[in-house]
Design an enzyme around this catalytic site. Structure first.
Site, PDB file in Angstrom:
ATOM      1  N   ASN A   9     -10.206  -3.179   3.590  1.00  0.00           N
ATOM      2  CA  ASN A   9     -10.367  -1.818   3.068  1.00  0.00           C
ATOM      3  C   ASN A   9      -9.223  -1.576   2.082  1.00  0.00           C
ATOM      4  OD1 ASN A   9     -10.554   0.891   2.564  1.00  0.00           O
ATOM      5  ND2 ASN A   9     -10.116   1.564   4.658  1.00  0.00           N
ATOM      6  N   LYS A  11      -8.706   0.878   0.210  1.00  0.00           N
ATOM      7  CA  LYS A  11      -8.331   2.290   0.079  1.00  0.00           C
ATOM      8  C   LYS A  11      -8.173   2.653  -1.404  1.00  0.00           C
ATOM      9  CE  LYS A  11      -6.493   2.134   4.724  1.00  0.00           C
ATOM     10  NZ  LYS A  11      -5.564   2.617   5.721  1.00  0.00           N
ATOM     11  N   HIS A  97     -13.855   6.825   8.417  1.00  0.00           N
ATOM     12  CA  HIS A  97     -12.445   6.424   8.450  1.00  0.00           C
ATOM     13  C   HIS A  97     -11.579   7.647   8.758  1.00  0.00           C
ATOM     14  CE1 HIS A  97      -8.550   4.834   7.346  1.00  0.00           C
ATOM     15  NE2 HIS A  97      -9.084   3.629   7.459  1.00  0.00           N
ATOM     16  N   GLU A  99      -8.946   8.601   7.572  1.00  0.00           N
ATOM     17  CA  GLU A  99      -8.442   9.294   6.368  1.00  0.00           C
ATOM     18  C   GLU A  99      -9.502  10.232   5.790  1.00  0.00           C
ATOM     19  OE1 GLU A  99      -7.123   5.682   4.472  1.00  0.00           O
ATOM     20  OE2 GLU A  99      -5.597   5.477   6.032  1.00  0.00           O
ATOM     21  N   GLU A 169      -9.987   1.952  15.238  1.00  0.00           N
ATOM     22  CA  GLU A 169      -8.728   2.065  14.507  1.00  0.00           C
ATOM     23  C   GLU A 169      -7.899   3.215  15.079  1.00  0.00           C
ATOM     24  OE1 GLU A 169      -8.977   0.265  10.308  1.00  0.00           O
ATOM     25  OE2 GLU A 169      -9.641   2.321  10.136  1.00  0.00           O
ATOM     26  N   GLY A 175      -1.341   1.744   8.931  1.00  0.00           N
ATOM     27  CA  GLY A 175      -0.311   1.775   7.894  1.00  0.00           C
ATOM     28  C   GLY A 175       1.095   2.027   8.416  1.00  0.00           C
ATOM     29  N   SER A 214      -2.638  -1.990  11.172  1.00  0.00           N
ATOM     30  CA  SER A 214      -1.490  -2.887  11.023  1.00  0.00           C
ATOM     31  C   SER A 214      -1.795  -4.331  11.434  1.00  0.00           C
ATOM     32  CB  SER A 214      -0.275  -2.351  11.792  1.00  0.00           C
ATOM     33  OG  SER A 214       0.126  -1.090  11.273  1.00  0.00           O
TER      34      SER A 214
HETATM   35  P1  13P Z   1      -3.534  -0.969   7.695  1.00  0.00           P
HETATM   36  O1  13P Z   1      -4.006  -2.385   7.933  1.00  0.00           O
HETATM   37  O2  13P Z   1      -2.801  -0.801   6.423  1.00  0.00           O
HETATM   38  O3  13P Z   1      -2.789  -0.436   8.891  1.00  0.00           O
HETATM   39  O4  13P Z   1      -4.857  -0.061   7.549  1.00  0.00           O
HETATM   40  C1  13P Z   1      -5.848  -0.137   8.504  1.00  0.00           C
HETATM   41  C2  13P Z   1      -7.016   0.635   8.040  1.00  0.00           C
HETATM   42  O5  13P Z   1      -7.007   1.858   7.983  1.00  0.00           O
HETATM   43  C3  13P Z   1      -8.194  -0.130   7.606  1.00  0.00           C
HETATM   44  O6  13P Z   1      -9.298   0.717   7.431  1.00  0.00           O
END
Ligand code: 13P
Length: 256
Positions: A9, A11, A97, A99, A169, A175, A214
């Site tokens: 992803n 982003k 997601h 976010e 997740e 992150g 992560s």
């Molecule tokens: P990270 O791997 O940067 O923690 O992000 C995970 C994520 O949100 C994937 O959709």
């Protein structure tokens, strides 16, 4: 036997140069790797270039996207439809997601509508669920995941999960570098699968459940050694071809 799926992803990261460089390098890194489905979800604007780059390379990398609307066309300014995504060869579409839930106020019910509309259009939902840090500390993780999944099951029926991908997740792990331990992740994945099994054992047995939060080459192997972790949804580490390929290779090896 569930085939693991490792998806990147991206982003809100990318440029034309980055898309071609990253996908070209990734395709080379993955040459000869079998036993894992590898997918990428670039920002919408770059899906076109990603499709052309992957096609030119004759790549097996699956193209995805990070969002969809619940309409295929019409007066919906700023949105993007399953039909358009399909037009550019994108098949695996991330929805729900954290976010999107957080910054765009997307509800369980709206995400369930997106899920249904993707299925109706023959696309694969990559359906994200997961708890916040406060919910985790309050011991509510299993209940939050069950509620998020039930929104889809209540709207579309448990059979709709056939062929879909669930991504667990935990929000506090995204992150942050603070990944869930492989044991904790396995425990939650098993509870998610058990929750689905209460409605259909067959669906539960076949549905792919990814871990996200992560994931790095250093910790990937430990996740994939767990029986209920069928791959990963990767953010930061998916922006580097070598790191992302190492995660995909770890999945292929562990599940072989
Ligand atoms: P990270 O791997 O940067 O923690 O992000 C995970 C994520 O949100 C994937 O959709």
């Amino acid at each position: 036997m569930r085939q693991p799926v490792v998806m990147g992803n991206w982003k809100l990261n990318g440029s034309k140069a980055m898309v071609t460089d990253l996908l070209t390098a990734l395709n080379a890194e993955l040459e000869g790797v079998t036993g894992v489905d590898v997918a990428v979800a670039p920002p919408a604007l770059y899906v076109d270039l990603a499709e052309r780059t992957l096609t030119d390379a004759g790549s097996a990398i699956i193209l995805g996207a990070q969002n969809t609307d619940v309409n295929n066309s019409g007066a919906f300014t700023g949105d993007m439809s399953p039909e358009m995504l399909k037009d550019f060869g994108a098949t695996h579409i991330i929805i729900g997601h954290s976010e999107r839930r957080q910054y765009h106020n997307e509800s369980d019910e709206f995400i369930a509508q997106k899920f249904a509309f993707l299925k109706e259009n023959g696309l694969t939902p990559v359906f994200c669920i997961g708890e916040s840090e406060a919910q985790n500390e309050a011991g509510e993780t299993e209940a939050v995941c069950a509620r998020q999944i039930d929104a889809v099951i209540n709207n579309s029926g448990v059979e709709a999960l056939n062929g879909a991908i669930i991504a667990y997740e935990p929000i506090w792990a995204i992150g942050t570098g603070k990944a869930a331990t492989a044991d904790d992740a396995q425990r939650i994945h098993a509870s998610i699968r058990a929750h689905i099994a209460a409605k259909s054992e067959e669906v539960a047995k076949n549905v792919v459940i990814q871990y996200g939060g992560s994931v790095k080459p250093e910790n990937a192997e430990a996740y994939f050694a767990q029986p209920d972790i069928d791959g990963a949804l990767v953010g930061g580490a998916a922006l580097d071809a070598k790191s992302f390929a190492a995660i995909a290779k770890a999945a292929a090896k562990a599940k072989a």
